[in-house]
Motif scaffolding. Sequence first.
Motif: not given
Length: 121
Positions: A112-120
């Motif tokens: 897994w990657g560390q994650g990235t937040q997406v906000t719409v």
Amino acid sequence: HVQLVESGVGSVQAGGSLRLSCVGFKYPTRRYCMAWFRQVPGKEREGVAISVSGGVTNYTDSVQGRFTISQDSAKNILYLQMHSLKPEDTAMYYCAADRSYLPFSRGRAGYWGQGTQVTVS
């Protein structure tokens, strides 16, 4: 083993577009089945898109026609191009890799990657 690092601009207005990138280190991503997942706090992790060998891709119904998963094998990068974004697409997005695509259906992967937040909004 492959190591995965995501990146991508985090905030966008509804209807906009965003591209997430996931760079693989130490091992070629083309030797793995690759996927993007997303998770909202309090909810289960959801599989968004899968890319397996031979260019075969699959998408969850809610993103079909709006999101595209692709790989640049020369650069060892996995992409998720997202168009027509909706507020319900807001989540933490993770790239994942596994020798098989089968774990993806259970929300699992070997790497897994560390994650990235997406906000719409």
